[in-house]
Scaffold this active site. Structure first.
Site, PDB file in Angstrom:
ATOM      1  N   LYS A 155     -11.435  20.373 -48.090  1.00 51.35           N
ATOM      2  CA  LYS A 155     -11.566  20.746 -46.819  1.00 51.35           C
ATOM      3  C   LYS A 155      -9.911  20.963 -46.092  1.00 51.35           C
ATOM      4  CE  LYS A 155     -14.416  21.148 -44.288  1.00 51.35           C
ATOM      5  NZ  LYS A 155     -15.270  20.092 -43.708  1.00 51.35           N
ATOM      6  N   GLU A 194      -9.977  20.260 -32.232  1.00 52.98           N
ATOM      7  CA  GLU A 194     -11.488  19.543 -31.862  1.00 52.98           C
ATOM      8  C   GLU A 194     -11.114  18.177 -30.902  1.00 52.98           C
ATOM      9  OE1 GLU A 194     -13.248  18.377 -35.515  1.00 52.98           O
ATOM     10  OE2 GLU A 194     -13.484  20.532 -36.290  1.00 52.98           O
ATOM     11  N   TYR A 214      -6.839   1.485   3.618  1.00 52.95           N
ATOM     12  CA  TYR A 214      -6.760   1.068   2.183  1.00 52.95           C
ATOM     13  C   TYR A 214      -7.957   0.173   1.686  1.00 52.95           C
ATOM     14  CZ  TYR A 214      -5.298  -0.831  -2.239  1.00 52.95           C
ATOM     15  OH  TYR A 214      -5.326  -1.329  -3.695  1.00 52.95           O
ATOM     16  N   ASN A 226       0.684  -1.196   0.072  1.00 49.23           N
ATOM     17  CA  ASN A 226       0.177   0.071  -0.067  1.00 49.23           C
ATOM     18  C   ASN A 226       1.015   1.248   0.228  1.00 49.23           C
ATOM     19  OD1 ASN A 226      -2.029  -1.774   0.249  1.00 49.23           O
ATOM     20  ND2 ASN A 226      -2.556  -1.369   2.439  1.00 49.23           N
ATOM     21  N   SER A 250     -10.652  15.681 -45.807  1.00 54.02           N
ATOM     22  CA  SER A 250     -12.059  15.127 -45.904  1.00 54.02           C
ATOM     23  C   SER A 250     -11.769  13.918 -46.966  1.00 54.02           C
ATOM     24  CB  SER A 250     -13.039  15.888 -46.495  1.00 54.02           C
ATOM     25  OG  SER A 250     -14.358  15.103 -46.714  1.00 54.02           O
ATOM     26  N   THR A 265     -19.536  39.922 -27.088  1.00 53.56           N
ATOM     27  CA  THR A 265     -20.523  39.474 -25.853  1.00 53.56           C
ATOM     28  C   THR A 265     -21.666  38.995 -26.318  1.00 53.56           C
ATOM     29  OG1 THR A 265     -21.633  41.384 -25.592  1.00 53.56           O
ATOM     30  CG2 THR A 265     -19.402  41.320 -24.389  1.00 53.56           C
ATOM     31  N   HIS A 266     -22.180  37.647 -25.934  1.00 54.91           N
ATOM     32  CA  HIS A 266     -23.349  37.089 -26.421  1.00 54.91           C
ATOM     33  C   HIS A 266     -23.182  36.779 -27.707  1.00 54.91           C
ATOM     34  CE1 HIS A 266     -25.689  38.301 -22.886  1.00 54.91           C
ATOM     35  NE2 HIS A 266     -24.932  39.600 -23.099  1.00 54.91           N
TER      36      HIS A 266
END
Length: 431
Positions: A285, A292, A319, A111, A279, A156-157
């Site tokens: 592409k 991503e 443990y 342990n 692609s 913003t937004h």
């Protein structure tokens, strides 16, 4: 292979081993050099307190160095039958030195072996993460300085709000990473405690010297309460991952911005084609798959942190085998954050701002607040100026902000003047 916990001649049902033994020997072997390091310190301590002769200490240290050398050459491979790296090490020493090899486990448990290896591993990995974080911050800062006064709409937004600059946009991530560095420093400090000698969570009646191994292994302090050593497993890993999560969230925000800002709709930035993929059906592409995947990896690290917290939150003190799975989550998270930082360095090394597009992308209305402020400087109450400009938005004429943006106080007030202070902070942290 002999299991460290095996006592009788009765065979363990193979289904038991198949279920509880790690299927990923490669991941478990990552901890092997740290267990070797801890075992060397332990052997030296056992000699110091009179539980090993000098000859026995030398034999064990020699054997551990052999394991280390074999591991470095890729010749110390873990097998499913080894159970884990800790068993493999002891079995090697026992096979080579007989009874002397069996003495390596004196005054410790598997342990605290695992705990110590994880702490040493985490110290090294946190050091690497901090180093790569600073390199990433430097790369982004260089980009921010190069484009410090390149006009860029602020949002913003998800709609244009006020004038900004590429320098401010990039600089905000430098500051975020410096905050993240502080969290990693806290995690490093908390992790820098020696649990070796706490055994199974209740110490040992043998006259061991825990402070000796603390010094030998380079820990800042000895973790005192043996039971808390076990209870802190999961807790410390979770805190480490909280720092890693913050780094990933910062990188994810950058990735998300760049995914949008490199589209044809925005077209603010361009990344070298060598960092894109294609692609299988659309020849035109050029996909930013790396960003991503980075954005998706945040979910993996968050799930790893949650996994550790859920597994460890409701266990009886001491443990429990449940904690075994926290190793994989920790190791995986370190791998992800280090590779993600390196990817982001590469992105900013090959990122260019499209200055003409950025300068021409400002709407007329984006200057409304600045025109309000011009009225305020002439003595008009803010709310009255706000209403005046708001009623006549269609009459607002684009001021010379885009042309005069270089060196204009507006951009200095929003953060660009801090770039030199970021460089100084990075320099101090690197010392």
């Amino acid at each position: 292979m002999t299991k460290l916990w095996k006592k009788s001649g009765k065979k363990t049902h193979p289904a038991v081993n198949n279920y509880i033994v790690s299927k990923n020997c490669e991941q478990d072997s990552i901890l092997l050099p740290y267990d070797v390091q801890a075992s060397m310190a332990h052997a030296k301590m056992l000699h110091k307190v009179g539980l090993l002769s000098k000859k026995e200490e030398n034999m064990l240290v020699k054997g551990l160095k052999e394991i280390e050398a074999l591991y470095t050459k890729g010749k110390f491979q873990l097998k499913q039958s080894d159970e884990d790296c800790h068993t493999a090490i002891e079995n090697y020493l026992t096979k080579k030195f007989g009874d002397v090899g069996k003495k390596i486990h004196t005054g410790r448990s598997r342990n605290d072996q695992v705990l110590t290896a994880i702490r040493l591993f985490s110290k090294q990995q946190l050091t690497i993460v901090k180093k790569e974080l600073l390199k990433t911050a430097e790369q982004i800062l260089a980009f921010a300085k190069k484009n410090e006064f390149v006009p860029m709409p602020g949002y913003t937004h998800t709609q244009q709000a006020m004038p900004s600059s590429v320098g401010q946009w990039a600089g905000c991530f430098v500051e975020a990473l410096l905050d993240d560095y502080g969290i990693l420093e806290s995690a490093y400090k908390l992790n820098d405690q020696n649990p070796l000698g706490s055994a199974a969570g209740f110490g040992t009646s043998l006259p061991i010297d825990r402070d000796f191994t603390t010094k030998e292994l380079g820990f800042a302090k000895t973790q005192i309460n043996a039971l808390y050593c076990q209870n802190s497993r999961g807790k410390l890993e979770s805190f480490i991952l909280s720092g890693i999560v913050q780094v990933m969230l910062t990188l994810g925000k950058i990735a998300n911005d760049l995914i949008w800002f490199t589209t044809k709709e925005f077209d603010f930035f361009v990344i070298d084609e060598s960092l894109t993929t294609g692609s299988s059906i659309m020849p035109q592409k050029k996909n930013l798959d790396i960003l991503e995947v980075l954005r998706a990896n945040i979910s993996i690290v968050l799930s790893c942190q949650m996994q550790i917290q859920i597994v460890s939150h409701n266990l009886l003190s001491g443990y429990n085998k449940d904690l075994k799975i926290t190793k994989e989550a920790l190791i995986k998270s370190f791998e992800i954050v280090i590779s993600s930082l390196k990817i982001m360095q590469l992105v900013f090394e090959h990122l260019k701002a499209k200055k003409k597009v950025l300068s021409s992308s400002f709407s007329t209305e984006i200057f409304a607040t600045d025109i309000v402020n011009e009225f305020v400087l002439k003595g008009m109450p803010f709310r009255e100026a706000y209403q005046k400009v708001g009623r006549k938005l269609k009459e607002v004429k684009t001021p010379d902000f885009v042309e005069n943006i270089k060196g204009k106080k507006h951009l200095g007030a929003t953060g660009n003047l801090a770039l030199s202070s970021y460089a100084e902070q990075i320099r101090r942290l690197k010392e």
